[in-house]
Write a protein that holds these residues in place. Structure first.
Motif, PDB file in Angstrom:
ATOM      1  N   ARG A   1       3.877   4.074   3.378  1.00  0.00           N
ATOM      2  CA  ARG A   1       3.834   2.765   2.731  1.00  0.00           C
ATOM      3  C   ARG A   1       3.621   1.717   3.807  1.00  0.00           C
ATOM      4  NH1 ARG A   1       7.560   0.289  -2.077  1.00  0.00           N
ATOM      5  NH2 ARG A   1       6.738  -1.805  -1.927  1.00  0.00           N
ATOM      6  N   TYR A   2       2.785   0.738   3.494  1.00  0.00           N
ATOM      7  CA  TYR A   2       2.483  -0.318   4.457  1.00  0.00           C
ATOM      8  C   TYR A   2       2.416  -1.639   3.713  1.00  0.00           C
ATOM      9  CZ  TYR A   2       0.320  -2.907   8.237  1.00  0.00           C
ATOM     10  OH  TYR A   2       0.068  -3.834   9.215  1.00  0.00           O
ATOM     11  N   SER A   3       2.740  -2.705   4.415  1.00  0.00           N
ATOM     12  CA  SER A   3       2.663  -4.049   3.854  1.00  0.00           C
ATOM     13  C   SER A   3       1.868  -4.947   4.788  1.00  0.00           C
ATOM     14  CB  SER A   3       4.078  -4.627   3.689  1.00  0.00           C
ATOM     15  OG  SER A   3       4.005  -5.997   3.369  1.00  0.00           O
ATOM     16  N   THR A   4       1.026  -5.753   4.201  1.00  0.00           N
ATOM     17  CA  THR A   4       0.321  -6.772   4.985  1.00  0.00           C
ATOM     18  C   THR A   4       1.048  -8.110   4.910  1.00  0.00           C
ATOM     19  OG1 THR A   4      -1.134  -7.221   3.106  1.00  0.00           O
ATOM     20  CG2 THR A   4      -1.976  -5.748   4.834  1.00  0.00           C
ATOM     21  N   TYR A   5       2.290  -8.063   4.394  1.00  0.00           N
ATOM     22  CA  TYR A   5       3.128  -9.244   4.290  1.00  0.00           C
ATOM     23  C   TYR A   5       2.343 -10.329   3.552  1.00  0.00           C
ATOM     24  CZ  TYR A   5       6.491 -12.822   5.768  1.00  0.00           C
ATOM     25  OH  TYR A   5       7.396 -13.843   5.796  1.00  0.00           O
ATOM     26  N   LYS A   6       2.465 -11.568   3.964  1.00  0.00           N
ATOM     27  CA  LYS A   6       1.772 -12.671   3.287  1.00  0.00           C
ATOM     28  C   LYS A   6       0.333 -12.844   3.763  1.00  0.00           C
ATOM     29  CE  LYS A   6       5.984 -15.436   2.854  1.00  0.00           C
ATOM     30  NZ  LYS A   6       6.564 -16.756   3.202  1.00  0.00           N
TER      31      LYS A   6
ATOM     32  N   TRP B   1      -1.073  -7.519  11.508  1.00  0.00           N
ATOM     33  CA  TRP B   1      -1.107  -6.858  10.202  1.00  0.00           C
ATOM     34  C   TRP B   1      -2.469  -6.209   9.963  1.00  0.00           C
ATOM     35  CZ3 TRP B   1       2.239 -11.173  10.300  1.00  0.00           C
ATOM     36  CH2 TRP B   1       3.564 -10.864   9.986  1.00  0.00           C
ATOM     37  N   TYR B   2      -3.536  -6.850  10.396  1.00  0.00           N
ATOM     38  CA  TYR B   2      -4.861  -6.249  10.267  1.00  0.00           C
ATOM     39  C   TYR B   2      -4.953  -4.980  11.115  1.00  0.00           C
ATOM     40  CZ  TYR B   2      -9.893  -5.585  10.289  1.00  0.00           C
ATOM     41  OH  TYR B   2     -11.148  -5.046  10.156  1.00  0.00           O
ATOM     42  N   ASP B   3      -4.462  -5.049  12.339  1.00  0.00           N
ATOM     43  CA  ASP B   3      -4.485  -3.879  13.207  1.00  0.00           C
ATOM     44  C   ASP B   3      -3.667  -2.741  12.597  1.00  0.00           C
ATOM     45  OD1 ASP B   3      -6.081  -5.319  14.943  1.00  0.00           O
ATOM     46  OD2 ASP B   3      -4.453  -5.773  16.348  1.00  0.00           O
ATOM     47  N   GLY B   4      -2.498  -3.070  12.035  1.00  0.00           N
ATOM     48  CA  GLY B   4      -1.675  -2.063  11.373  1.00  0.00           C
ATOM     49  C   GLY B   4      -2.364  -1.485  10.151  1.00  0.00           C
ATOM     50  N   LEU B   5      -3.021  -2.349   9.377  1.00  0.00           N
ATOM     51  CA  LEU B   5      -3.747  -1.888   8.193  1.00  0.00           C
ATOM     52  C   LEU B   5      -4.857  -0.914   8.591  1.00  0.00           C
ATOM     53  CD1 LEU B   5      -3.983  -2.257   5.068  1.00  0.00           C
ATOM     54  CD2 LEU B   5      -5.715  -4.002   5.560  1.00  0.00           C
ATOM     55  N   THR B   6      -5.532  -1.220   9.682  1.00  0.00           N
ATOM     56  CA  THR B   6      -6.582  -0.338  10.182  1.00  0.00           C
ATOM     57  C   THR B   6      -6.011   1.030  10.536  1.00  0.00           C
ATOM     58  OG1 THR B   6      -7.846  -2.225  11.011  1.00  0.00           O
ATOM     59  CG2 THR B   6      -8.353  -0.068  11.976  1.00  0.00           C
ATOM     60  N   ARG B   7      -4.919   1.075  11.280  1.00  0.00           N
ATOM     61  CA  ARG B   7      -4.295   2.347  11.657  1.00  0.00           C
ATOM     62  C   ARG B   7      -3.787   3.102  10.426  1.00  0.00           C
ATOM     63  NH1 ARG B   7      -2.491  -1.174  15.451  1.00  0.00           N
ATOM     64  NH2 ARG B   7      -0.346  -1.190  14.729  1.00  0.00           N
ATOM     65  N   PHE B   8      -3.233   2.356   9.462  1.00  0.00           N
ATOM     66  CA  PHE B   8      -2.730   2.961   8.233  1.00  0.00           C
ATOM     67  C   PHE B   8      -3.866   3.632   7.450  1.00  0.00           C
ATOM     68  CE2 PHE B   8      -1.311   2.533   3.732  1.00  0.00           C
ATOM     69  CZ  PHE B   8      -0.126   3.252   3.806  1.00  0.00           C
TER      70      PHE B   8
ATOM     71  N   TYR C   1       0.844  -1.197   0.000  1.00  0.00           N
ATOM     72  CA  TYR C   1       0.000   0.000   0.000  1.00  0.00           C
ATOM     73  C   TYR C   1       0.874   1.240   0.000  1.00  0.00           C
ATOM     74  CZ  TYR C   1      -3.462  -3.356   1.544  1.00  0.00           C
ATOM     75  OH  TYR C   1      -4.286  -4.441   1.615  1.00  0.00           O
ATOM     76  N   LEU C   2       0.428   2.269  -0.700  1.00  0.00           N
ATOM     77  CA  LEU C   2       1.109   3.555  -0.675  1.00  0.00           C
ATOM     78  C   LEU C   2       0.069   4.655  -0.580  1.00  0.00           C
ATOM     79  CD1 LEU C   2       3.862   5.083  -0.959  1.00  0.00           C
ATOM     80  CD2 LEU C   2       3.313   5.294  -3.390  1.00  0.00           C
TER      81      LEU C   2
ATOM     82  N   LYS D   1      11.579   3.500  10.015  1.00  0.00           N
ATOM     83  CA  LYS D   1      10.656   2.567  10.669  1.00  0.00           C
ATOM     84  C   LYS D   1       9.454   3.264  11.349  1.00  0.00           C
ATOM     85  CE  LYS D   1      13.791  -1.172  10.903  1.00  0.00           C
ATOM     86  NZ  LYS D   1      13.896  -1.362   9.486  1.00  0.00           N
ATOM     87  N   PRO D   2       8.648   3.984  10.573  1.00  0.00           N
ATOM     88  CA  PRO D   2       7.481   4.652  11.168  1.00  0.00           C
ATOM     89  C   PRO D   2       6.409   3.646  11.586  1.00  0.00           C
ATOM     90  CG  PRO D   2       7.390   4.796   8.790  1.00  0.00           C
ATOM     91  CD  PRO D   2       8.720   4.170   9.132  1.00  0.00           C
ATOM     92  N   THR D   3       5.546   4.069  12.489  1.00  0.00           N
ATOM     93  CA  THR D   3       4.392   3.249  12.859  1.00  0.00           C
ATOM     94  C   THR D   3       3.425   3.235  11.672  1.00  0.00           C
ATOM     95  OG1 THR D   3       3.084   5.091  13.705  1.00  0.00           O
ATOM     96  CG2 THR D   3       4.613   4.002  15.267  1.00  0.00           C
ATOM     97  N   PRO D   4       2.480   2.302  11.647  1.00  0.00           N
ATOM     98  CA  PRO D   4       1.511   2.307  10.539  1.00  0.00           C
ATOM     99  C   PRO D   4       0.755   3.633  10.399  1.00  0.00           C
ATOM    100  CG  PRO D   4       1.421   0.212  11.668  1.00  0.00           C
ATOM    101  CD  PRO D   4       2.332   1.109  12.482  1.00  0.00           C
TER     102      PRO D   4
END
Length: 165
Positions: free
Chosen positions: A48-53, A142-149, A7-8, A40-43
């Motif tokens: 840019r963010y990654s949900t990895y695999k 990763w879901y929690d990070g995606l939410t914050r992002f 994600y960007l 190394k910023p927080t989400p």
């Protein structure tokens, strides 16, 4: 080789430029990734963010929940060129806001409620290996990070580029 959800966050002006010049956007994504690999910023702070695999597990769970926005693949194409595994897409600012609201309203516990690891295996959800009930916990952070992002992107009125790398 792994498939990684990427994600960007982009401003409205950057989205316009992306649509006109997709290579510029790819260069921007790589530049931001290089910078954020160091900082190394927080989400919530990242561009840019990654949900990895976890992208396919999240796709499966969000689809099962009737999620209103395709946050895993994006919705509108802006190039036919591949950025890894397929062409990238984007989400307009209003879709980012809707996604942020829906992510905020949907906890990870709600997403996995009633999910059966055997169902994931039958559906061949990437990256496979869903034999254990606790395997669903793997994507929580990763879901929690995606939410914050997405919340931060919505607060900034940003659009989003989405692709699998």
């Amino acid at each position: 080789m792994s498939m990684i959800g990427e994600y960007l966050r982009v401003t409205a002006a950057e989205l316009d430029r992306t649509i006109q010049n997709p290579q510029w956007a790819l260069d921007l994504a790589e530049e931001i990734q290089d910078a954020e690999d160091v900082s190394k910023p927080t989400p919530a702070e990242a561009r840019r963010y990654s949900t990895y695999k976890t992208w396919d597990l999240l796709r499966f769970l969000l689809s099962r929940a009737g999620f209103p926005v395709d946050v895993i693949h994006g919705e509108e194409p802006f190039t036919e060129e591949e950025w890894g595994y397929g062409a990238p897409k984007y989400l307009r600012t209003e879709r980012v806001r809707l996604a942020a609201e829906a992510l905020r309203a949907t906890s990870y516990d709600q997403l996995i409620a009633g999910a059966d690891p055997a169902e994931l295996t039958r559906a061949e959800v990437y990256p496979l290996g869903w034999d254990e009930p606790e395997s669903l916990e793997w994507a929580r952070s990763w879901y929690d990070g995606l939410t914050r992002f997405f919340e931060a992107a919505a607060d900034a009125d940003d659009a989003m580029l989405v692709w699998l790398d």
